[in-house]
Design a protein around this motif. Structure first.
Motif, PDB file in Angstrom:
ATOM      1  N   ASN A   1       0.660  -1.128   0.037  1.00 26.60           N
ATOM      2  CA  ASN A   1      -0.008  -0.034  -0.129  1.00 26.60           C
ATOM      3  C   ASN A   1       0.566   1.231  -0.019  1.00 26.60           C
ATOM      4  N   LEU A   2       1.805   1.431   0.704  1.00 24.64           N
ATOM      5  CA  LEU A   2       2.776   2.574   1.009  1.00 24.64           C
ATOM      6  C   LEU A   2       3.730   2.833  -0.221  1.00 24.64           C
ATOM      7  N   LEU A   3       4.048   1.862  -0.884  1.00 22.52           N
ATOM      8  CA  LEU A   3       4.821   1.834  -2.183  1.00 22.52           C
ATOM      9  C   LEU A   3       3.983   2.097  -3.309  1.00 22.52           C
ATOM     10  N   ASN A   4       2.578   2.510  -3.239  1.00 25.19           N
ATOM     11  CA  ASN A   4       1.842   2.672  -4.387  1.00 25.19           C
ATOM     12  C   ASN A   4       1.501   4.117  -4.438  1.00 25.19           C
ATOM     13  N   PRO A   5       1.928   4.755  -5.352  1.00 24.90           N
ATOM     14  CA  PRO A   5       1.515   6.374  -5.076  1.00 24.90           C
ATOM     15  C   PRO A   5       0.212   6.672  -5.305  1.00 24.90           C
ATOM     16  N   LYS A   6      -0.508   5.752  -6.118  1.00 25.23           N
ATOM     17  CA  LYS A   6      -1.867   5.981  -6.526  1.00 25.23           C
ATOM     18  C   LYS A   6      -2.753   6.011  -5.164  1.00 25.23           C
ATOM     19  N   ALA A   7      -2.280   5.427  -4.041  1.00 23.78           N
ATOM     20  CA  ALA A   7      -3.001   5.423  -2.994  1.00 23.78           C
ATOM     21  C   ALA A   7      -2.998   6.650  -2.311  1.00 23.78           C
ATOM     22  N   GLY A   8      -1.591   7.349  -2.099  1.00 25.23           N
ATOM     23  CA  GLY A   8      -1.524   8.745  -1.869  1.00 25.23           C
ATOM     24  C   GLY A   8      -2.279   9.657  -2.472  1.00 25.23           C
ATOM     25  N   VAL A   9      -2.507   9.621  -3.924  1.00 25.25           N
ATOM     26  CA  VAL A   9      -3.220  10.398  -4.666  1.00 25.25           C
ATOM     27  C   VAL A   9      -4.637  10.425  -4.396  1.00 25.25           C
ATOM     28  N   PHE A  10      -5.149   8.967  -4.062  1.00 28.92           N
ATOM     29  CA  PHE A  10      -6.426   9.014  -3.931  1.00 28.92           C
ATOM     30  C   PHE A  10      -6.943   9.908  -2.613  1.00 28.92           C
ATOM     31  N   TYR A  11      -6.290   9.919  -1.775  1.00 32.15           N
ATOM     32  CA  TYR A  11      -6.542  10.805  -0.614  1.00 32.15           C
ATOM     33  C   TYR A  11      -6.488  12.343  -1.036  1.00 32.15           C
ATOM     34  N   MET A  12      -5.468  12.534  -1.882  1.00 31.43           N
ATOM     35  CA  MET A  12      -5.314  13.925  -1.942  1.00 31.43           C
ATOM     36  C   MET A  12      -6.330  14.243  -2.902  1.00 31.43           C
ATOM     37  N   SER A  13      -6.607  13.507  -4.029  1.00 28.23           N
ATOM     38  CA  SER A  13      -7.545  14.228  -5.065  1.00 28.23           C
ATOM     39  C   SER A  13      -9.172  13.862  -4.785  1.00 28.23           C
ATOM     40  N   LEU A  14      -9.545  12.922  -3.979  1.00 26.27           N
ATOM     41  CA  LEU A  14     -10.801  12.609  -3.528  1.00 26.27           C
ATOM     42  C   LEU A  14     -11.398  13.418  -2.570  1.00 26.27           C
ATOM     43  N   VAL A  15     -10.724  13.357  -1.489  1.00 32.73           N
ATOM     44  CA  VAL A  15     -11.356  13.928  -0.225  1.00 32.73           C
ATOM     45  C   VAL A  15     -11.529  15.375  -0.246  1.00 32.73           C
ATOM     46  N   PRO A  16     -10.749  16.370  -1.086  1.00 28.45           N
ATOM     47  CA  PRO A  16     -11.130  17.643  -1.200  1.00 28.45           C
ATOM     48  C   PRO A  16     -12.212  17.796  -1.818  1.00 28.45           C
ATOM     49  N   GLN A  17     -12.776  17.182  -2.955  1.00 29.15           N
ATOM     50  CA  GLN A  17     -13.856  17.203  -3.815  1.00 29.15           C
ATOM     51  C   GLN A  17     -14.987  17.196  -2.721  1.00 29.15           C
ATOM     52  N   PHE A  18     -15.072  16.439  -1.562  1.00 28.12           N
ATOM     53  CA  PHE A  18     -16.374  16.555  -0.758  1.00 28.12           C
ATOM     54  C   PHE A  18     -16.170  17.120   0.444  1.00 28.12           C
ATOM     55  N   MET A  19     -15.065  17.714   0.653  1.00 22.09           N
ATOM     56  CA  MET A  19     -14.991  18.627   1.875  1.00 22.09           C
ATOM     57  C   MET A  19     -15.697  19.935   1.898  1.00 22.09           C
ATOM     58  N   PRO A  20     -16.788  20.318   2.786  1.00 20.68           N
ATOM     59  CA  PRO A  20     -17.591  21.314   3.001  1.00 20.68           C
ATOM     60  C   PRO A  20     -16.761  22.702   3.067  1.00 20.68           C
ATOM     61  N   ARG A  21     -17.348  23.685   2.532  1.00 20.39           N
ATOM     62  CA  ARG A  21     -16.631  25.100   2.515  1.00 20.39           C
ATOM     63  C   ARG A  21     -16.442  25.382   4.131  1.00 20.39           C
ATOM     64  N   TYR A  22     -15.321  25.783   4.307  1.00 19.27           N
ATOM     65  CA  TYR A  22     -14.935  26.348   5.827  1.00 19.27           C
ATOM     66  C   TYR A  22     -14.681  25.365   6.765  1.00 19.27           C
ATOM     67  N   ALA A  23     -14.785  23.823   6.228  1.00 15.52           N
ATOM     68  CA  ALA A  23     -14.615  22.945   7.209  1.00 15.52           C
ATOM     69  C   ALA A  23     -13.171  22.673   7.418  1.00 15.52           C
ATOM     70  N   PRO A  24     -12.567  22.229   8.827  1.00 17.18           N
ATOM     71  CA  PRO A  24     -11.148  22.214   9.182  1.00 17.18           C
ATOM     72  C   PRO A  24     -10.585  21.255   8.145  1.00 17.18           C
ATOM     73  N   VAL A  25      -9.455  21.456   7.423  1.00 14.85           N
ATOM     74  CA  VAL A  25      -8.944  20.560   6.710  1.00 14.85           C
ATOM     75  C   VAL A  25      -8.523  19.337   7.410  1.00 14.85           C
ATOM     76  N   PHE A  26      -7.831  19.449   8.404  1.00 14.76           N
ATOM     77  CA  PHE A  26      -7.183  18.137   8.935  1.00 14.76           C
ATOM     78  C   PHE A  26      -8.216  17.385   9.554  1.00 14.76           C
ATOM     79  N   GLY A  27      -9.257  17.988  10.397  1.00 16.79           N
ATOM     80  CA  GLY A  27     -10.113  17.053  11.022  1.00 16.79           C
ATOM     81  C   GLY A  27     -11.136  16.464   9.946  1.00 16.79           C
ATOM     82  N   THR A  28     -11.586  17.143   8.841  1.00 16.36           N
ATOM     83  CA  THR A  28     -12.366  16.594   7.737  1.00 16.36           C
ATOM     84  C   THR A  28     -11.518  15.536   7.112  1.00 16.36           C
ATOM     85  N   THR A  29     -10.439  15.706   6.775  1.00 10.48           N
ATOM     86  CA  THR A  29      -9.306  14.575   6.217  1.00 10.48           C
ATOM     87  C   THR A  29      -9.522  13.356   6.815  1.00 10.48           C
TER      88      THR A  29
END
Length: 216
Positions: free
Chosen positions: A130-158
């Protein structure tokens, strides 16, 4: 927040149940080592997901999307690791021919095993895959922000969304591991397990080639 979390959970579920490298690892380990081995492999994968989630929460995974060198470094290391795993599985399947026609191979006769050292190797395989698959990291980086409500705390929501994803994966791997272990118990023929190892080894080599040939 609830609406966003539910929307994320639905999309993540579709992605999580799509057959992939991590699911293959849990499936193969469960058939060969039993449900306990599958659980340990899944725990390794989930640990890797947790590390990626934390990295995404603090912004480290942004480096993978911004830096071609960083992404390629992880990608090449991941491809090499998968190639080594695939070659090792094929080598063990070739060299270790289980005895008996109905008893099947014991856990110690296959890569991994039921000893503490074997469990650690199984856990390490899951986490490393899992850790040596960069696609796993990009998954969290690209998908999570799309659903994050405006003004929501980034760290806690992620971390919240990542926890939802990990929980879904845990349930999915529990189902996969149980079904695969039951299959392995019903089909005890050494030839079946040897064939399963060969197919798994070739599949890991295929994932390695795909990761290595990826043009970003």
């Amino acid at each position: 927040m609830l609406t966003a979390a539910l929307a994320f959970a639905g999309v993540a579920l579709i992605i999580n149940v799509t057959p992939g490298l991590d699911t293959l690892l849990v499936l193969r380990t469960s058939i060969v080592q039993g449900r306990g081995g599958g659980f340990v492999a899944a725990l390794g994968v989930l640990t890797g997901c947790g590390v990626w989630a934390l990295a995404a929460a603090v912004g480290l995974t942004a480096l993978l999307t911004a830096s071609h060198l960083a992404y390629d470094t992880v990608r090449i290391c991941g491809a090499a690791y998968l190639a080594w795993m695939g070659a090792s599985i094929l080598w063990h399947a070739r060299r270790r021919e289980p005895e008996g026609d109905s008893g099947g191979a014991s856990a110690a006769e296959w890569p991994g095993g039921s000893t503490p050292r074997g469990w650690f190797a199984t856990f390490r395989a899951g986490m490393g895959t899992n850790l040596l698959n960069p696609k796993a990291g990009v998954f969290y980086m690209s998908l999570v922000p799309q659903f994050m409500p405006r003004y929501a705390p980034v760290f806690g929501t992620t971390m919240l969304f990542s926890a939802i994803d990990v929980a879904e994966l845990a349930i999915w791997y529990w189902v996969v591991s149980g079904a695969a272990a039951a299959l392995g118990e019903r089909i005890r023929r050494p030839s079946f397990r040897r064939r399963m190892e060969q197919v798994s080894g070739i599949a890991f080599l295929g994932f390695a080639a795909d990761l290595l040939a990826e043009d970003r």
